[in-house]
Structure formats: C-alpha cells, structure tokens
Design a protein around this motif. Structure first.
Motif, PDB file in Angstrom:
ATOM      1  N   ALA A   1       0.830  -1.211   0.000  1.00  0.00           N
ATOM      2  CA  ALA A   1       0.000   0.000   0.000  1.00  0.00           C
ATOM      3  C   ALA A   1       0.862   1.258   0.000  1.00  0.00           C
ATOM      4  N   LEU A   2       1.911   1.258   0.818  1.00  0.00           N
ATOM      5  CA  LEU A   2       2.791   2.424   0.878  1.00  0.00           C
ATOM      6  C   LEU A   2       3.559   2.582  -0.429  1.00  0.00           C
ATOM      7  N   ALA A   3       4.046   1.462  -0.985  1.00  0.00           N
ATOM      8  CA  ALA A   3       4.822   1.513  -2.223  1.00  0.00           C
ATOM      9  C   ALA A   3       3.963   1.962  -3.402  1.00  0.00           C
ATOM     10  N   ASP A   4       2.750   1.447  -3.481  1.00  0.00           N
ATOM     11  CA  ASP A   4       1.874   1.778  -4.609  1.00  0.00           C
ATOM     12  C   ASP A   4       1.528   3.261  -4.645  1.00  0.00           C
ATOM     13  N   ARG A   5       1.407   3.872  -3.469  1.00  0.00           N
ATOM     14  CA  ARG A   5       1.036   5.285  -3.420  1.00  0.00           C
ATOM     15  C   ARG A   5       2.230   6.204  -3.238  1.00  0.00           C
ATOM     16  N   GLY A   6       3.419   5.622  -3.064  1.00  0.00           N
ATOM     17  CA  GLY A   6       4.620   6.435  -2.925  1.00  0.00           C
ATOM     18  C   GLY A   6       4.648   7.277  -1.667  1.00  0.00           C
ATOM     19  N   VAL A   7       4.134   6.720  -0.560  1.00  0.00           N
ATOM     20  CA  VAL A   7       4.144   7.433   0.720  1.00  0.00           C
ATOM     21  C   VAL A   7       4.976   6.634   1.718  1.00  0.00           C
ATOM     22  N   SER A   8       5.436   7.303   2.743  1.00  0.00           N
ATOM     23  CA  SER A   8       6.307   6.643   3.726  1.00  0.00           C
ATOM     24  C   SER A   8       5.582   6.281   5.015  1.00  0.00           C
ATOM     25  N   GLY A   9       4.284   6.504   5.071  1.00  0.00           N
ATOM     26  CA  GLY A   9       3.531   6.164   6.265  1.00  0.00           C
ATOM     27  C   GLY A   9       2.047   6.353   6.039  1.00  0.00           C
ATOM     28  N   ALA A  10       1.232   5.723   6.898  1.00  0.00           N
ATOM     29  CA  ALA A  10      -0.219   5.837   6.764  1.00  0.00           C
ATOM     30  C   ALA A  10      -0.879   5.582   8.107  1.00  0.00           C
ATOM     31  N   PRO A  11      -2.043   6.196   8.340  1.00  0.00           N
ATOM     32  CA  PRO A  11      -2.761   5.976   9.595  1.00  0.00           C
ATOM     33  C   PRO A  11      -3.485   4.637   9.605  1.00  0.00           C
ATOM     34  N   VAL A  12      -3.590   4.069  10.781  1.00  0.00           N
ATOM     35  CA  VAL A  12      -4.376   2.848  10.983  1.00  0.00           C
ATOM     36  C   VAL A  12      -5.727   3.299  11.543  1.00  0.00           C
ATOM     37  N   VAL A  13      -6.792   2.963  10.815  1.00  0.00           N
ATOM     38  CA  VAL A  13      -8.102   3.531  11.121  1.00  0.00           C
ATOM     39  C   VAL A  13      -9.129   2.433  11.375  1.00  0.00           C
ATOM     40  N   GLU A  14      -9.905   2.607  12.437  1.00  0.00           N
ATOM     41  CA  GLU A  14     -11.000   1.686  12.732  1.00  0.00           C
ATOM     42  C   GLU A  14     -12.158   1.922  11.760  1.00  0.00           C
ATOM     43  N   GLU A  15     -13.131   1.008  11.762  1.00  0.00           N
ATOM     44  CA  GLU A  15     -14.307   1.157  10.898  1.00  0.00           C
ATOM     45  C   GLU A  15     -15.084   2.437  11.229  1.00  0.00           C
ATOM     46  N   THR A  16     -15.010   2.864  12.478  1.00  0.00           N
ATOM     47  CA  THR A  16     -15.717   4.082  12.899  1.00  0.00           C
ATOM     48  C   THR A  16     -15.037   5.349  12.400  1.00  0.00           C
ATOM     49  N   GLY A  17     -13.816   5.206  11.894  1.00  0.00           N
ATOM     50  CA  GLY A  17     -13.068   6.373  11.429  1.00  0.00           C
ATOM     51  C   GLY A  17     -12.055   6.866  12.434  1.00  0.00           C
ATOM     52  N   ARG A  18     -12.060   6.299  13.654  1.00  0.00           N
ATOM     53  CA  ARG A  18     -11.103   6.734  14.668  1.00  0.00           C
ATOM     54  C   ARG A  18      -9.700   6.273  14.311  1.00  0.00           C
ATOM     55  N   VAL A  19      -8.725   7.172  14.485  1.00  0.00           N
ATOM     56  CA  VAL A  19      -7.332   6.860  14.182  1.00  0.00           C
ATOM     57  C   VAL A  19      -6.711   6.147  15.381  1.00  0.00           C
ATOM     58  N   MET A  20      -6.246   4.921  15.171  1.00  0.00           N
ATOM     59  CA  MET A  20      -5.645   4.137  16.240  1.00  0.00           C
ATOM     60  C   MET A  20      -4.153   4.417  16.384  1.00  0.00           C
ATOM     61  N   GLY A  21      -3.483   4.604  15.268  1.00  0.00           N
ATOM     62  CA  GLY A  21      -2.045   4.809  15.268  1.00  0.00           C
ATOM     63  C   GLY A  21      -1.555   5.084  13.867  1.00  0.00           C
ATOM     64  N   VAL A  22      -0.253   5.057  13.682  1.00  0.00           N
ATOM     65  CA  VAL A  22       0.349   5.319  12.374  1.00  0.00           C
ATOM     66  C   VAL A  22       1.464   4.298  12.142  1.00  0.00           C
ATOM     67  N   VAL A  23       1.505   3.740  10.940  1.00  0.00           N
ATOM     68  CA  VAL A  23       2.601   2.860  10.545  1.00  0.00           C
ATOM     69  C   VAL A  23       3.481   3.606   9.541  1.00  0.00           C
ATOM     70  N   THR A  24       4.777   3.658   9.820  1.00  0.00           N
ATOM     71  CA  THR A  24       5.720   4.306   8.916  1.00  0.00           C
ATOM     72  C   THR A  24       6.765   3.305   8.444  1.00  0.00           C
ATOM     73  N   GLU A  25       7.547   3.721   7.473  1.00  0.00           N
ATOM     74  CA  GLU A  25       8.636   2.873   6.998  1.00  0.00           C
ATOM     75  C   GLU A  25       9.586   2.510   8.133  1.00  0.00           C
ATOM     76  N   ALA A  26       9.765   3.437   9.074  1.00  0.00           N
ATOM     77  CA  ALA A  26      10.651   3.163  10.215  1.00  0.00           C
ATOM     78  C   ALA A  26      10.130   1.996  11.038  1.00  0.00           C
ATOM     79  N   ASP A  27       8.804   1.886  11.185  1.00  0.00           N
ATOM     80  CA  ASP A  27       8.217   0.763  11.921  1.00  0.00           C
ATOM     81  C   ASP A  27       8.465  -0.550  11.187  1.00  0.00           C
ATOM     82  N   LEU A  28       8.393  -0.523   9.868  1.00  0.00           N
ATOM     83  CA  LEU A  28       8.580  -1.732   9.062  1.00  0.00           C
ATOM     84  C   LEU A  28      10.030  -2.196   9.073  1.00  0.00           C
ATOM     85  N   LEU A  29      10.959  -1.252   9.191  1.00  0.00           N
ATOM     86  CA  LEU A  29      12.380  -1.604   9.149  1.00  0.00           C
ATOM     87  C   LEU A  29      12.838  -2.417  10.353  1.00  0.00           C
ATOM     88  N   HIS A  30      12.065  -2.367  11.438  1.00  0.00           N
ATOM     89  CA  HIS A  30      12.444  -3.146  12.620  1.00  0.00           C
ATOM     90  C   HIS A  30      12.531  -4.636  12.301  1.00  0.00           C
TER      91      HIS A  30
END
Length: 231
Positions: free
Chosen positions: A29-58
C-alpha cells in the motif's frame, strides 16, 4: 485576523490501513502510493495509530543476519518496542500508538509545531467527531509560504493597516517581495510600530518583516501606554 487552517492545506485522498492488514499488504500500500507512512483507522473512522517505513524496518533490523543494527538497538531503552514490532505481522502490531492528530479547524501553525516537536513528517487530521478527514505533511505546511506577494500585500493592508490599526493605507506603505514584507510610512505613536510588525509577521505566508516605520509621537515612556486589541 483569521489564520490559515489545517483543512485549507490537508490532503483528503489518504492511504488508510486497517488494524488487521498484513505486513506485506502494508508494504504494498505504501509503495503503490509512494508514501512513507499511513494511519491505521477503525471502521468508525477513529485513528488508532500510524505505521511508517521506520516501523517496518524493525523486522529487518532484528533478523539474525543484521548483527550491527541489532547491537545498535540493544543499546537503547526502546529495544523491547522495536523487538515487538519486528515480530509483528499486522498493522496493529506495527503501528506507533496512540496517534498524534491535529484538528481540521486548527491553525496550520499548530500542525507545524506538532511536527517539529515530535519529528513527524505527517499528521492525521480529524474532524469534530474525532474521525479521520485527511492528512497534512511537512510539504503541505511549507506550501503556506507559496502565497503570491500581491495576495500577502492585500492581507497586510486589509487586516493590519485598515482593520487593526484603523489607519489610512496611504500613510503606510506595504511592499512585498518573495514573501518579505517591508513597512514604511508614519504611525500616530511609537508604540504602534512593534504591534504593526508583530501583526504583519503573524500572517500566514509572511517570511519576514522589514521595519522602516516612523512615528509622530513617542508614547513609550508613558505610565499608561495605549491599549490595542485586534480580533
């Protein structure tokens, strides 16, 4: 003066991750859109957190072949968090939470401060109900300074000279070049000069202010300085 709001510069076409999205789905998803991070969102629209490339590199940093990065992380207090993310397979496991968000109706200066303080490249933008409505990035914030010089001049004359100071625009000369505002002319009293400069500097998009103002009366030594308020 009305500040520029986050909603005026945010992006509404946002890459959204769901809590159960798998590692490879997130990478894709990040590669296809050329972004380095995206919010994690519940069905209600509430933002739970954010995943970035730095999180994936772990995940790569804690593989057996990655001895140097592993020693690096082992020397830091955040080792457990990094190791947990390295073992994670879903957005919930990988995200940084809770998410730092900014209100759509907040001044864009607040978004800039949050990014600077936390070292973020982007912030999820939420509405009155707390649901995600967009995202704002460093590039969006910097875009404020792309306001045309003639538009900045119009704002200084209308909002500062006429509305706040109640001055005749013919007495105050306003020149703008590359976002730098030069003020010249005469004000009624000396105490109005720092006020005029401060109000001009507060306009979104103004890069700097050059003060060439003079005054008719020195009221700075008065025991009862004039009170001014601009709303």
């Amino acid at each position: 003066m009305s500040p520029t709001l986050v909603r005026d510069y945010m992006t509404t076409d946002v890459v959204i991750l769901r809590p159960g999205d798998a590692f490879k789905e997130i990478v894709r998803a990040l590669a296809d859109r050329g972004v380095s991070g995206a919010p994690v969102v519940e069905e209600t629209g509430r933002v739970m957190g954010v995943v970035t490339e730095a999180d994936l590199l772990h995940k790569e940093a804690f593989t057996p072949v990655a001895e140097e990065p592993r020693r690096y992380f082992a020397s830091r207090s955040s080792t457990r968090v990094a190791q947990t993310k390295a073992a994670g397979d879903t957005a919930t496991d990988l995200m940084s939470a809770p998410a730092i968000t900014v209100d759509a109706e907040a001044p864009i200066a607040r978004a800039a401060r949050l990014m600077a303080v936390h070292g973020f490249k982007r912030l999820p933008v939420v509405g009155d109900d707390g649901a995600l409505v967009g995202i704002i990035s460093r590039a969006d914030v910097v875009g404020v300074f792309l306001a045309p010089d003639d538009e900045l001049r119009r704002q200084v004359v209308a909002d500062v000279v006429e509305r706040c100071l109640w001055e005749n625009p013919e007495r105050i000369r306003v020149q703008v070049r590359n976002g730098v505002v030069t003020l010249s002319g005469r004000l009624a009293s000396k105490s109005l000069i720092p006020l005029t400069v401060a109000l001009t500097r507060s306009i979104d998009g103004v890069v700097d202010v050059v003060d060439e103002l003079s005054y008719d009366r020195d009221d700075m030594t008065s025991d009862r300085p004039e009170a001014w308020r601009c709303s």
